[in-house]
Design a protein around this motif. Sequence first.
Motif, PDB file in Angstrom:
ATOM      1  N   MET A 220       0.841  -1.213   0.000  1.00 11.43           N
ATOM      2  CA  MET A 220       0.000   0.000   0.000  1.00 11.43           C
ATOM      3  C   MET A 220       0.872   1.257   0.000  1.00 11.43           C
ATOM      4  SD  MET A 220      -3.200   0.648  -0.130  1.00 11.43           S
ATOM      5  CE  MET A 220      -4.139   1.808   0.831  1.00 11.43           C
ATOM      6  N   GLN A 221       0.554   2.181  -0.869  1.00  8.88           N
ATOM      7  CA  GLN A 221       1.278   3.448  -0.888  1.00  8.88           C
ATOM      8  C   GLN A 221       0.714   4.365   0.188  1.00  8.88           C
ATOM      9  OE1 GLN A 221       3.720   3.573  -2.932  1.00  8.88           O
ATOM     10  NE2 GLN A 221       3.114   1.661  -3.881  1.00  8.88           N
ATOM     11  N   LYS A 222       1.588   5.247   0.703  1.00 12.37           N
ATOM     12  CA  LYS A 222       1.082   6.282   1.614  1.00 12.37           C
ATOM     13  C   LYS A 222       0.154   7.212   0.823  1.00 12.37           C
ATOM     14  CE  LYS A 222       4.632   7.185   5.073  1.00 12.37           C
ATOM     15  NZ  LYS A 222       5.681   8.140   5.463  1.00 12.37           N
ATOM     16  N   ARG A 223      -0.926   7.630   1.461  1.00 12.93           N
ATOM     17  CA  ARG A 223      -1.868   8.508   0.777  1.00 12.93           C
ATOM     18  C   ARG A 223      -1.264   9.911   0.561  1.00 12.93           C
ATOM     19  NH1 ARG A 223      -6.703  11.166   1.689  1.00 12.93           N
ATOM     20  NH2 ARG A 223      -6.449  11.329   3.936  1.00 12.93           N
ATOM     21  N   VAL A 224      -1.600  10.520  -0.554  1.00 11.65           N
ATOM     22  CA  VAL A 224      -1.094  11.871  -0.830  1.00 11.65           C
ATOM     23  C   VAL A 224      -2.074  12.874  -0.231  1.00 11.65           C
ATOM     24  CG1 VAL A 224      -0.389  13.478  -2.652  1.00 11.65           C
ATOM     25  CG2 VAL A 224      -0.086  11.007  -2.980  1.00 11.65           C
ATOM     26  N   ARG A 225      -1.629  13.575   0.808  1.00 11.32           N
ATOM     27  CA  ARG A 225      -2.526  14.484   1.547  1.00 11.32           C
ATOM     28  C   ARG A 225      -2.185  15.950   1.347  1.00 11.32           C
ATOM     29  NH1 ARG A 225      -2.489  14.696   6.872  1.00 11.32           N
ATOM     30  NH2 ARG A 225      -0.212  14.518   6.874  1.00 11.32           N
ATOM     31  N   LYS A 226      -0.941  16.199   0.919  1.00 12.06           N
ATOM     32  CA  LYS A 226      -0.478  17.594   0.884  1.00 12.06           C
ATOM     33  C   LYS A 226      -0.117  18.003  -0.538  1.00 12.06           C
ATOM     34  CE  LYS A 226       1.510  17.242   5.505  1.00 12.06           C
ATOM     35  NZ  LYS A 226       2.656  17.570   6.367  1.00 12.06           N
ATOM     36  N   ALA A 227      -0.357  19.274  -0.833  1.00 12.18           N
ATOM     37  CA  ALA A 227       0.019  19.779  -2.157  1.00 12.18           C
ATOM     38  C   ALA A 227       0.722  21.122  -2.024  1.00 12.18           C
ATOM     39  CB  ALA A 227      -1.207  19.927  -3.050  1.00 12.18           C
ATOM     40  N   VAL A 228       1.723  21.297  -2.877  1.00  8.68           N
ATOM     41  CA  VAL A 228       2.479  22.550  -2.918  1.00  8.68           C
ATOM     42  C   VAL A 228       2.074  23.333  -4.175  1.00  8.68           C
ATOM     43  CG1 VAL A 228       4.794  23.560  -3.081  1.00  8.68           C
ATOM     44  CG2 VAL A 228       4.442  21.458  -1.764  1.00  8.68           C
ATOM     45  N   PHE A 229       1.843  24.615  -3.984  1.00  2.00           N
ATOM     46  CA  PHE A 229       1.504  25.506  -5.094  1.00  2.00           C
ATOM     47  C   PHE A 229       2.586  26.581  -5.176  1.00  2.00           C
ATOM     48  CE2 PHE A 229      -2.258  23.655  -3.339  1.00  2.00           C
ATOM     49  CZ  PHE A 229      -3.054  23.351  -4.429  1.00  2.00           C
ATOM     50  N   PRO A 230       3.539  26.429  -6.081  1.00  3.02           N
ATOM     51  CA  PRO A 230       4.559  27.474  -6.196  1.00  3.02           C
ATOM     52  C   PRO A 230       3.945  28.692  -6.904  1.00  3.02           C
ATOM     53  CG  PRO A 230       5.306  25.343  -7.088  1.00  3.02           C
ATOM     54  CD  PRO A 230       3.817  25.286  -6.943  1.00  3.02           C
ATOM     55  N   VAL A 231       3.862  29.797  -6.199  1.00  3.42           N
ATOM     56  CA  VAL A 231       3.218  31.001  -6.768  1.00  3.42           C
ATOM     57  C   VAL A 231       4.089  32.241  -6.578  1.00  3.42           C
ATOM     58  CG1 VAL A 231       0.834  30.171  -6.596  1.00  3.42           C
ATOM     59  CG2 VAL A 231       1.848  31.312  -4.633  1.00  3.42           C
ATOM     60  N   ALA A 232       5.399  32.026  -6.582  1.00  4.72           N
ATOM     61  CA  ALA A 232       6.282  33.163  -6.319  1.00  4.72           C
ATOM     62  C   ALA A 232       6.720  33.890  -7.592  1.00  4.72           C
ATOM     63  CB  ALA A 232       7.512  32.702  -5.533  1.00  4.72           C
ATOM     64  N   GLY A 233       6.413  33.304  -8.763  1.00  9.01           N
ATOM     65  CA  GLY A 233       6.905  33.876 -10.028  1.00  9.01           C
ATOM     66  C   GLY A 233       6.412  35.300 -10.253  1.00  9.01           C
ATOM     67  N   GLN A 234       7.180  36.065 -11.011  1.00 12.86           N
ATOM     68  CA  GLN A 234       6.865  37.490 -11.179  1.00 12.86           C
ATOM     69  C   GLN A 234       5.843  37.769 -12.279  1.00 12.86           C
ATOM     70  OE1 GLN A 234      10.858  39.026 -11.578  1.00 12.86           O
ATOM     71  NE2 GLN A 234      10.663  40.038  -9.591  1.00 12.86           N
ATOM     72  N   GLY A 235       5.589  36.793 -13.137  1.00 12.34           N
ATOM     73  CA  GLY A 235       4.576  36.994 -14.177  1.00 12.34           C
ATOM     74  C   GLY A 235       4.959  38.060 -15.188  1.00 12.34           C
ATOM     75  N   THR A 236       6.245  38.125 -15.524  1.00 14.43           N
ATOM     76  CA  THR A 236       6.710  39.200 -16.419  1.00 14.43           C
ATOM     77  C   THR A 236       6.051  39.152 -17.798  1.00 14.43           C
ATOM     78  OG1 THR A 236       8.622  37.780 -16.682  1.00 14.43           O
ATOM     79  CG2 THR A 236       8.975  39.794 -15.474  1.00 14.43           C
ATOM     80  N   ARG A 237       5.629  37.960 -18.229  1.00 12.87           N
ATOM     81  CA  ARG A 237       5.017  37.856 -19.554  1.00 12.87           C
ATOM     82  C   ARG A 237       3.654  38.538 -19.614  1.00 12.87           C
ATOM     83  NH1 ARG A 237       5.997  31.709 -21.150  1.00 12.87           N
ATOM     84  NH2 ARG A 237       7.550  31.667 -19.487  1.00 12.87           N
ATOM     85  N   PHE A 238       3.086  38.827 -18.452  1.00 14.96           N
ATOM     86  CA  PHE A 238       1.760  39.462 -18.456  1.00 14.96           C
ATOM     87  C   PHE A 238       1.787  40.903 -17.980  1.00 14.96           C
ATOM     88  CE2 PHE A 238       0.601  35.074 -18.879  1.00 14.96           C
ATOM     89  CZ  PHE A 238      -0.487  35.125 -19.740  1.00 14.96           C
ATOM     90  N   LEU A 239       2.973  41.490 -17.942  1.00 17.72           N
ATOM     91  CA  LEU A 239       3.033  42.915 -17.603  1.00 17.72           C
ATOM     92  C   LEU A 239       2.389  43.727 -18.719  1.00 17.72           C
ATOM     93  CD1 LEU A 239       6.633  43.138 -16.088  1.00 17.72           C
ATOM     94  CD2 LEU A 239       4.474  43.656 -14.918  1.00 17.72           C
ATOM     95  N   PRO A 240       1.702  44.807 -18.461  1.00 15.27           N
ATOM     96  CA  PRO A 240       1.564  45.444 -17.151  1.00 15.27           C
ATOM     97  C   PRO A 240       0.454  44.861 -16.266  1.00 15.27           C
ATOM     98  CG  PRO A 240       0.534  46.799 -18.813  1.00 15.27           C
ATOM     99  CD  PRO A 240       1.132  45.632 -19.539  1.00 15.27           C
ATOM    100  N   ALA A 241      -0.323  43.866 -16.762  1.00 13.06           N
ATOM    101  CA  ALA A 241      -1.447  43.368 -15.946  1.00 13.06           C
ATOM    102  C   ALA A 241      -0.970  42.874 -14.578  1.00 13.06           C
ATOM    103  CB  ALA A 241      -2.153  42.235 -16.678  1.00 13.06           C
ATOM    104  N   THR A 242       0.252  42.338 -14.545  1.00 13.03           N
ATOM    105  CA  THR A 242       0.736  41.716 -13.311  1.00 13.03           C
ATOM    106  C   THR A 242       1.659  42.635 -12.509  1.00 13.03           C
ATOM    107  OG1 THR A 242       2.392  40.699 -14.719  1.00 13.03           O
ATOM    108  CG2 THR A 242       0.508  39.340 -14.102  1.00 13.03           C
ATOM    109  N   LYS A 243       1.595  43.926 -12.788  1.00 11.70           N
ATOM    110  CA  LYS A 243       2.463  44.849 -12.028  1.00 11.70           C
ATOM    111  C   LYS A 243       2.060  44.838 -10.556  1.00 11.70           C
ATOM    112  CE  LYS A 243       4.263  49.492 -11.903  1.00 11.70           C
ATOM    113  NZ  LYS A 243       3.570  50.706 -11.527  1.00 11.70           N
ATOM    114  N   ALA A 244       0.763  44.943 -10.291  1.00 11.63           N
ATOM    115  CA  ALA A 244       0.305  44.972  -8.896  1.00 11.63           C
ATOM    116  C   ALA A 244      -0.503  43.722  -8.532  1.00 11.63           C
ATOM    117  CB  ALA A 244      -0.530  46.223  -8.652  1.00 11.63           C
ATOM    118  N   LEU A 245      -0.804  42.895  -9.531  1.00 12.26           N
ATOM    119  CA  LEU A 245      -1.670  41.720  -9.319  1.00 12.26           C
ATOM    120  C   LEU A 245      -0.856  40.451  -9.570  1.00 12.26           C
ATOM    121  CD1 LEU A 245      -4.841  41.032  -9.090  1.00 12.26           C
ATOM    122  CD2 LEU A 245      -4.706  40.714 -11.563  1.00 12.26           C
ATOM    123  N   PRO A 246      -0.898  39.483  -8.651  1.00 10.76           N
ATOM    124  CA  PRO A 246      -0.183  38.218  -8.933  1.00 10.76           C
ATOM    125  C   PRO A 246      -0.756  37.564 -10.185  1.00 10.76           C
ATOM    126  CG  PRO A 246      -1.020  38.253  -6.667  1.00 10.76           C
ATOM    127  CD  PRO A 246      -1.580  39.461  -7.357  1.00 10.76           C
TER     128      PRO A 246
END
Length: 289
Positions: free
Chosen positions: A1-27
Motif C-alpha cells: 500500500m502506498q502512503k496517501r497523498v494528503r499535501k500539495a504545494v503551489f509554487p506562486v512566487a513567479g513574477q509573471g513578467t510575460r503578463f506585464l503590465p497586468a501583473t504589475k500589482a496583481l499576482p
Amino acid sequence: MQKRVRKAVFPVAGQGTRFLPATKALPKEMLPIVDRPLIQYAVDEAREAGIEEFIFVTGRNKSAIEDHFDRSFELERSLSEKGNTEALNAIRELVLEPGQISYTRQQSPLGLGHAVWCARHLIGDEPFAILLADDLILARPGCLKQMIDLHAEIGGNLVAVEDVPREQTDRYGILDVTSDDGRIASAKGLVEKPKPADAPSTLSIIGRYILQPEVFEKLSTAKPGAGGEIQLTDAMARTIPDIPFRGLRFDGKRYDCGNRAGFLEASVAFALDRPDMTERVKAMLKKYV
Ligand code: G1P
C-alpha cells in the motif's frame, strides 16, 4: 500500500513578467479565466483529488492570493443582506477549513526546485503533490485525481506528461523514456528544456507532480541548471536510480496559461465548457471567424 497523498504545494512566487503590465500589482495567479482566478482552478483540482493541506510558496506582492482564500466578512454580510445567495455561495465555497492552508515565502527567485524546497518542513516525510497553476487542465475527473488514483496502485514518482512538437522541447522538462504503453511511460532520465536536437524524446512534463519526499535531499544539494536556476527536473532525475519515475498521459486538455495566446484559448475553452455560457459564447465567436 502506498502512503496517501494528503499535501500539495503551489509554487506562486513567479513574477509573471510575460503578463506585464497586468501583473504589475496583481499576482499572475489571480488573473481570471471566466470568473475565477487561475490559482482557484488548481486548488479546486487538488480538493477534488482529496488533498487536505495546501501549501503556497509565495513571494512579494502576493497577498491578494491569501485574501482570496480567506473569509471576507464585510462582503459576506452585504451579499447576505441583499439576499444574493449565488454570489455568497461562490465566495463561501472557495474558503478552506482553518489551518488547511499555509504560506511560506521564497525569498529569492532561484527557480522552481528552490521554491519546492522551501516547503520541505511543511511536507515532512510523505509523498506530496505539486500543482503549477499556469498549466490549466480541463479534465473529468481532474488531472490530479487521475494521478492520485494511479499513484495509489504504483507509487514512485509520477508526473503528468504530454507529447509536444519537437521544436518546443526547450520549454519543458523532457523524459528519457525506457518503456511506454501509450498511457504510462517510464523514464531513466530527465532533461530540463533541451534544445530540440538534443531532446531524448518529445514527452514533456506538465505542471502536475506526485513526488516522494526524497526529492528534498536532492534539492538540498542542487546546483543551478537550465537558465541558471535550481531545477526541480534535475533533482527528480537524481532520484531515478532509487525511485521509479513515470509519466501519465492524462485524459483531458491542458492550456498553457503562462503565455498570452494559451491564456486566451483557455478563457474561450472554459467559457464554452460552462453550460450557462456555451451558446452565447459560440454565437459571439462566430461573429469573429
Ligand atoms: C516548469 C518545469 C518544466 C515543466 C513545466 C511545465 O517550467 O521546470 O520542467 O515542463 O514547468 O509547465 P516553467 O514553465 O516554469 O519554465
